[in-house]
Design an enzyme around this catalytic site. Structure first.
Site, PDB file in Angstrom:
ATOM      1  N   GLU A  29     -10.466  -5.247  -0.381  1.00 34.67           N
ATOM      2  CA  GLU A  29     -11.403  -5.785  -1.365  1.00 34.67           C
ATOM      3  C   GLU A  29     -11.415  -7.304  -1.253  1.00 34.67           C
ATOM      4  O   GLU A  29     -10.367  -7.934  -1.454  1.00 34.67           O
ATOM      5  CB  GLU A  29     -10.967  -5.359  -2.771  1.00 34.67           C
ATOM      6  N   GLU A  58      -9.605   1.841  -3.867  1.00 35.97           N
ATOM      7  CA  GLU A  58      -8.394   1.758  -3.046  1.00 35.97           C
ATOM      8  C   GLU A  58      -8.167   3.047  -2.260  1.00 35.97           C
ATOM      9  O   GLU A  58      -7.682   3.025  -1.137  1.00 35.97           O
ATOM     10  CB  GLU A  58      -7.161   1.444  -3.905  1.00 35.97           C
ATOM     11  N   PHE A  81      -3.397  -6.097  -5.238  1.00 35.95           N
ATOM     12  CA  PHE A  81      -2.121  -5.960  -5.941  1.00 35.95           C
ATOM     13  C   PHE A  81      -1.377  -4.734  -5.399  1.00 35.95           C
ATOM     14  O   PHE A  81      -1.975  -3.673  -5.202  1.00 35.95           O
ATOM     15  CB  PHE A  81      -2.345  -5.777  -7.444  1.00 35.95           C
ATOM     16  N   ASP A  83       0.428  -2.934  -6.953  1.00 37.20           N
ATOM     17  CA  ASP A  83       0.327  -1.878  -7.971  1.00 37.20           C
ATOM     18  C   ASP A  83      -0.788  -0.879  -7.644  1.00 37.20           C
ATOM     19  O   ASP A  83      -0.738   0.263  -8.073  1.00 37.20           O
ATOM     20  CB  ASP A  83       0.014  -2.488  -9.346  1.00 37.20           C
ATOM     21  N   ILE A  85      -1.388   0.594  -5.113  1.00 38.61           N
ATOM     22  CA  ILE A  85      -0.958   1.659  -4.217  1.00 38.61           C
ATOM     23  C   ILE A  85      -0.995   3.010  -4.950  1.00 38.61           C
ATOM     24  O   ILE A  85      -1.152   4.058  -4.337  1.00 38.61           O
ATOM     25  CB  ILE A  85       0.452   1.380  -3.641  1.00 38.61           C
ATOM     26  N   HIS A 127      -0.288  -5.115 -12.996  1.00 41.66           N
ATOM     27  CA  HIS A 127      -0.457  -6.100 -11.926  1.00 41.66           C
ATOM     28  C   HIS A 127       0.834  -6.847 -11.620  1.00 41.66           C
ATOM     29  O   HIS A 127       0.798  -7.911 -11.014  1.00 41.66           O
ATOM     30  CB  HIS A 127      -1.543  -7.117 -12.304  1.00 41.66           C
TER      31      HIS A 127
END
Lengths: 321, 431
Positions: A29, A58, A81, A83, A85, A127
Site C-alpha cells: 500500500e 492486505e 504496519f 500488525d 499481518i 498499530h
C-alpha cells in the site's frame, strides 16, 4: 563509509537486491510514496512495474506475493504496519509458510513480508504490536528483527535472497538511528546472533528496539553490573548456541522482549535455556516483556511496554542485586 | 543481621519435628553454639545449637509440630534486628538503588519481572538452591544443607558455595542445622597428636543412627541371650515352597520371611516382648509390627541402616510377608521409603546371615522404644546330638536382646522356646 539512517539502510538493501536480480519486486500500500520511508525512492529507480502500489487489502497483497513467489519471483511485500499481518494471516501463515511442505519441497515461496512494528509513538492497540511470537509459532516462516541500521541492511539482503518466506519487522523507534554503513556489499546471515556488549555478571537477551534500551541500561549500570547484551537478530532461526554459551559464563539471564508476555518470545527462549543450561543457572531465568494487555495508546502506552527504568531494574534483579 | 532457626532435615525420611523444649526464653541472649532448643523427631530428640550469637526470638512454641525447613525462631544480632524479627519479618534484600532509580525518573514501574519478595522461610522440606550452586556443591563435595543462602528467599547461590568452599573451617556450613559437625575441608589435621586421613561429618542418617543407638543404651537395661536352632526343617520347607511358588512367578521366600512369621507368632504368645515402656507405663501393643534392618549404601558411598516395618505381620501369610519385605527392601535401597514405613514397629529382627559364619554371637541393640530385638545369623553345619548320637546339622545362632526394665528372664525364655519350636518344626506355626 557513509552514514545511513535505519529506513535508508533498508531501502538501500532492497534497491541493491532489485538491481542484482530482476525477479525482485516490491508490492504494497503506497509503497511508491512510502510513509515509513523503507521503500522510498525505489519507484524512481525501478519504475512502477517493480514497485507496485496495491489496493487496501492486505490479504490480496499477500496473496499476490505468494502467487508471484510460487511463479519464480522474489517479492518484497510491504504490510505497512506489522500488525496488518493479522489481516493477511491466511496467506502468510497457511499459504506462504506451508506451500513448501504441501508440495513436497518442489515449490518454494521465496518472499519477504516487511512491516513497521512496535510502540513508542502511542499509535494504539492496532498499530503498535510486534507480532513476533505469532510468527515464531508458525513453522515455515523466518523472522528478522533488526535493531540498528547496519543489521537492517545486511539482514534485508539475506531475507530477499532466502528461499523461504521471511517476516522482516523493523521498529518505529529505530527510525531516527544513524550508523556508518560500508560502501562495499555485505550480508548478515539469518540465524546468527551478535553479542552487542560483552559482560560477565548477567546475560541480557534483548530483541528489536529493546536491544538499544538494554545497551543504555548496561551503560548506566557500569561498575555495578557487567551485562552481556545479546541480540539474536533473527528469532527464526534462533541462534540459541550463542545464548547458551553466554549463560554458561554468567549463570544468570534476563530476556527482554517487546511482544506481550504470555506464550511469548521470552518464554520460548527461557525454556530452551532451561533445557540446555539448567545446571549452569544461579537464578531463575527472568523476563521483561510487554504486559499481557492490548498495547495502550498515547500516554498510557508506557504502562504496557517496557521502559528504560524497568529494563535497568530487570537487569539488576537478574544479576541478584 | 537476623539468623533463622529452622527445623533441620536430619534423616532421609524425616519430614517433621515437634518442639520439645526451648532452653532459653524469648529475648534472652544466646552465645554461638549454645543449645537453644530441643526437637523431637520420629526417632530421636535433637539439640539445635545457635548458629550465631544474639538475642533469641521464639516463633514456634513447645508442642508445635512443624515440617523440615520451617522457621521456629530467629537470632538477632542487634536491638534493631531484634525489633524487626519480633515483627516476624526479615528485611527484604532487594536493592535499594533499584527502587531509587525508578522513583527518580518518575517512570511507572509495573512489576513486570517476577520477583520473590520476602525471604520468608524455606517452607516444606526442599532445599532452596540454584541449579548451578547445587552442581558446584556436588563437584566440590560440599553439603549444601545448612548453608545460609544469600539469594532471594534464602536461596543458596553460587557465591554461597564459593564462600563455603573457601572457608576451611566451614563456619558457614554449620548454620542452623546445629547437630552437624563442621566439615573439615582438607583432612590431615592433627587431633591429639594423631593425623587424620579423612573427616566424616556426623550428620544426616549417620547422626540419626548414632543418636538412636546411644539413646537405646542410655535408657534401657539390655540383656542378650544366645541360643541355637536346628534349621534342617526350615531349609527343607523353604526349598519345598520355592519349588512350588517359583513356577507360578511368586517371590522367592527367604529365611528372613520365615523368621518374621515365626517371630510374629511367638510374640503373640509372649505379648510382653511386644511392648514399650513409655513414662511410667508399659504399653503392650495390640498390633505386631515387625521391623527388619536393611543395610543401604548412601550417596557418599558409606553404609547406613534403615528399619522398614511390616505392619500386622502376625496376620499375613508367608507369601504376603515375602512380597512386602521385598518391596520395602527395594525401596529402602533406593531411598524411596515413606516415613510411616519405618515407623510404628513393635519388634525388630536383624538378620546378619549374609555376613558369613564368622559373625556368630551378637548382642543387638534394642530399637527404642521397643522391648526386644532378635538377631539371626549365618546357618552353619555343626555337630549336634540327635536321638543320642552325634550328627551334622545346619545350626543357626540366634541372639535376643531384651529390656530388663520391662521384663525378667522368663518371657524371653518362653519366646525363644516358641521360636525354636516353630523353626525346628515349622508345622508348629500352624498351632
Amino acid at each position: 563509509m557513509k552514514e545511513l539512517m535505519y529506513w535508508n539502510a533498508i531501502s538501500e538493501a532492497i534497491a541493491e537486491e532489485m538491481a542484482r536480480d530482476d525477479k525482485v519486486f516490491v508490492i504494497g500500500e503506497n509503497v511508491q510514496e512510502s510513509p515509513f520511508l523503507a521503500t522510498k525512492g525505489l519507484v524512481q529507480k525501478f519504475g512502477s512495474d517493480r514497485v507496485m502500489d496495491a489496493p487496501l487489502s492486505e490479504l490480496a497483497i499477500a496473496g499476490a506475493t505468494v502467487g508471484a513467489a510460487m511463479a519464480g519471483y522474489r517479492p518484497v511485500c510491504d504490510l505497512t504496519f506489522a500488525d496488518f499481518i493479522y489481516c493477511a494471516a491466511d496467506e502468510v501463515l497457511m499459504k506462504a509458510a506451508q506451500q513448501y511442505f504441501i508440495h513436497n519441497g518442489e515449490v518454494g515461496v521465496p518472499c519477504v513480508f516487511m512491516g513497521v512494528a512496535g510502540g513508542g509513538f502511542g499509535n494504539g492497540p492496532e498499530h503498535s504490536r510486534i507480532p513476533a511470537a505469532m510468527v515464531m509459532h508458525n513453522p515455515g516462516l523466518k523472522l528478522v528483527l533488526p535493531s540498528n541500521p547496519y543489521d537492517a541492511k545486511g539482514l534485508m539482503k539475506a531475507a530477499i535472497r532466502d528461499n523461504n518466506p521471511v517476516c522482516f519487522f523493523f521498529h518505529k523507534k529505530c527510525m531516527p538511528m544513524k550508523q556508518e554503513i560500508p560502501d562495499e556489499e555485505y550480508i548478515i546471515p539469518l540465524g546468527k546472533a551478535e553479542i552487542k556488549r560483552a559482560g560477565t555478571d548477567v546475560t541480557v537477551v534483548a530483541t528489536s528496539y529493546m536491544v538499544n534500551l538494554a545497551l543504555e541500561a548496561a551503560k548506566q549500570l557500569e561498575g555495578k553490573v557487567s551485562s552481556e547484551i545479546i541480540d539474536p537478530r533473527t528469532l527464526v532461526p534462533l541462534d540459541i548456541d550463542t545464548i547458551i554459551e553466554s549463560v554458561k559464563k554468567t549463570n544468570r539471564v534476563v530476556i527482554i522482549d517487546e511482544d506481550t508476555e504470555c506464550c511469548g518470545v521470552a518464554a520460548e527462549i527461557a525454556q530452551q535455556i532451561i533445557e540446555r543450561a539448567f545446571d549452569y543457572l544461579d537464578a531463575p531465568v527472568s523476563r521483561l516483556c510487554a504486559a499481557n494487555s492490548p498495547i495502550a495508546g498515547a500516554a498510557m502506552e508506557k504502562y504496557v511496554i517496557p521502559q528504560l527504568p524497568q529494563v535497568i531494574k530487570a537487569i539488576e534483579t537478574a544479576a541478584g542485586l | 543481621m537476623i539468623t533463622k532457626l529452622f527445623i533441620p532435615k536430619l534423616g532421609m525420611t524425616m519430614e517433621k519435628a515437634t518442639i520439645a523444649e526451648w532452653r532459653y526464653r524469648h529475648g534472652d541472649r544466646v552465645e554461638k553454639d549454645a543449645p537453644v532448643l530441643v526437637i523431637d523427631t520420629e526417632k530421636v530428640a535433637n539439640e539445635i545449637e545457635a548458629p550465631t550469637a544474639g538475642r533469641l526470638v521464639i516463633v514456634a512454641s513447645v508442642g508445635e509440630e512443624l515440617p523440615c525447613g520451617a522457621v521456629v525462631g530467629y537470632i538477632a544480632e542487634t536491638e534493631e534486628a531484634f525489633a524487626q524479627a519480633e515483627k516476624g519479618g526479615v528485611p527484604a534484600t532487594q536493592s535499594a538503588d533499584a527502587v531509587t532509580t525508578a522513583i527518580e525518573t518518575g517512570e511507572p514501574t509495573p512489576p513486570l519481572v517476577a520477583r520473590e519478595e520476602l525471604p520468608e522461610c524455606a517452607l516444606g522440606e526442599r532445599l532452596k538452591i540454584s541449579p548451578l550452586a547445587r552442581r558446584l556443591a556436588k563437584e566440590q563435595g560440599i553439603d549444601p544443607k545448612g548453608i545460609t543462602g544469600s539469594g532471594p528467599g534464602g536461596r543458596i547461590v553460587r557465591k554461597d558455595i564459593e564462600a563455603a568452599g573457601k572457608d576451611a573451617t566451614a563456619n558457614t556450613v554449620t548454620a542452623a542445622a546445629a547437630p552437624m559437625v563442621p566439615v573439615a575441608s582438607s583432612g590431615h589435621a592433627a587431633v591429639g597428636g594423631k593425623r587424620t586421613k579423612e573427616v566424616v561429618p556426623l550428620k544426616g542418617i549417620r547422626k540419626v543412627i548414632s543418636d538412636h543407638m546411644q539413646l537405646s543404651h542410655s535408657v534401657s537395661a539390655p540383656v542378650s541371650v544366645i541360643s541355637e536352632i536346628d534349621m534342617t526343617e526350615v531349609i527343607a520347607l523353604r526349598e519345598r515352597i520355592n519349588s512350588k511358588v517359583a513356577p507360578l512367578g511368586g517371590p522367592s521366600i527367604t529365611f528372613t520371611d520365615i523368621f518374621v512369621m515365626a517371630a510374629a507368632k511367638s510374640l503373640k504368645r509372649t505379648p510382653i516382648l511386644n511392648s514399650s515402656l513409655i513414662g511410667n507405663e508399659i504399653l503392650i501393643w495390640e498390633e505386631v509390627n515387625i521391623g527388619f534392618a536393611v543395610s543401604i549404601q548412601m550417596e557418599d558411598g558409606k553404609n547406613a541402616l534403615v528399619v522398614p516395618v511390616i505392619h500386622n505381620a502376625d496376620r499375613l501369610s508367608l507369601l504376603e510377608i515375602s512380597t512386602r519385605r521385598k518391596d520395602l527392601t527395594d525401596r529402602a535401597r533406593t531411598g524411596r521409603l515413606a516415613i510411616d514405613e519405618t515407623a510404628g514397629g513393635t519388634f525388630t529382627i536383624t538378620n546378619t546371615g549374609t555376613f558369613g559364619p564368622w559373625w556368630h554371637v551378637q548382642t543387638p541393640i534394642i530399637n527404642q522404644p521397643e522391648a526386644a530385638i532378635l538377631g539371626t545369623a549365618s546357618i552353619v553345619d555343626r555337630p549336634a546330638v540327635v536321638d543320642g548320637s552325634i550328627v551334622i546339622r545346619p545350626i543357626m545362632p540366634v541372639s535376643l536382646t531384651f529390656d530388663h526394665r520391662i521384663m525378667d528372664g522368663a518371657p524371653p525364655a518362653q519366646f525363644l522356646n516358641y521360636l525354636n519350636e516353630m523353626l525346628a518344626d515349622p508345622q508348629m506355626m500352624l498351632v
